[in-house]
Design a protein around this motif. Sequence first.
Motif: not given
Length: 426
Positions: A198-216
């Motif tokens: 469960t902790v590992f799945w929650i850790a996916v969220i900030p990683a995806v947000l990180s990529v979104g921020v650098i793209l935009v």
Amino acid sequence: MTSRDSASREKAGTAAPGTALGTVSGASGAAAAHRGIPAGVWALGFVSMLMDISSEMIHALLPVYMVTVLGTSTLAVGIIEGIAEATASITKVFSGALSDRLGKRKLLAVLGYGLAALTKPIFPLAASIEWVVAARFIDRIGKGIRGAPRDALVADLAPAHLRGACFGLRQSLDTIGAFAGPLLAIALMWATADHFQTVFWIAVIPAVLSVGVILVAVREPERPKERRPVRMPLHRDEFGRLDAAYWRVVAVAAVFTLARFSEAFLILRAQSIGLTPALVPVVLVVMGLAYALSAYPVGVLSDRMDRRTLLILGLVLLILADVVLAFASGVAGLGLGVALWGLHMGFTQGLLATLVAETAPAELRGTAFGLFNLITGLALLLASVVAGALWDAAGPQGTFLAGAGFAAIAIAGLLFVRGRPQKPAA
């Protein structure tokens, strides 16, 4: 240097090599620096913070997960971690050089952050150690790909008179992620009754947000037309363009890194004075907090005063940390030593990156950061091996006092580095 070369450097926002260790004039204070930092630098700082939150949520638990859930030996954990970090250091050289050749930093940074984000779902899905090793390996390749181009991009975006503040800000935000991640992992493990997946799945969220921020939110500046193209960044002719000022910075950083061995020894020191396993991670939180709170103010200060003086002060803080940790006998002494360790990181890490940016030609910044990271990474590996051997032979005191000795040598090296004052940016 010709007048045309000098003009090109000024237009690119780059100080001439050899000036970076001298006095630097800048904004009138931290508030002015805060307002003058480009949005792209802020965005890159938040990108680093989000990815570090994600990575540290996983990495804080991964060794325990591999041993207790997947049945891996501690020796295997050490080998996996060593190979992973070595892979990241080597990859940085080639990605930095490629960013110089292509003239594109953001593309490689996005690729690196994207690879890291793609690996995050593998950890909760992994049913065997082979999958974890593959994910860890690819994650470190992603770190290696993004590291040097990202730092070179910060240098390209930063105004010359605020370069120290820009690197300090990125380092500060990055470090916030580094200690927020373990805190979130501890809280989530408590809330989920130690359910790793469960902790590992929650850790996916900030990683995806990180990529979104650098793209935009990150826009790479156009490559100046007068900047010299680089076809073979790793050729010896190009290495010759990295002059003595750059190599002096690398040499001092390498000796400094020999004094700054792995933070794993801070954890071992905490255990040696009787801290319970559940409380040991607090050591890294205290260190990270001191690091994060000091990195940006020191970066701002470095734009207004002699940078060599600040580096020497950082090394003095390291000596004090080593001495305190060598003789600490209780929690108070441990806390003081760890806080001093974090402060010395805040006084030196962003500043060393600033010096690399200012002593390397603008067209070779990616290569310069890649070489810098490789050499200091190898020095850190050597320092950790030596520290471990000293710990076995002479205990904690031998390890930390030897670190203080290496820091004193680095100070002596800095005293022989002379730089001319840098002119204020136009």
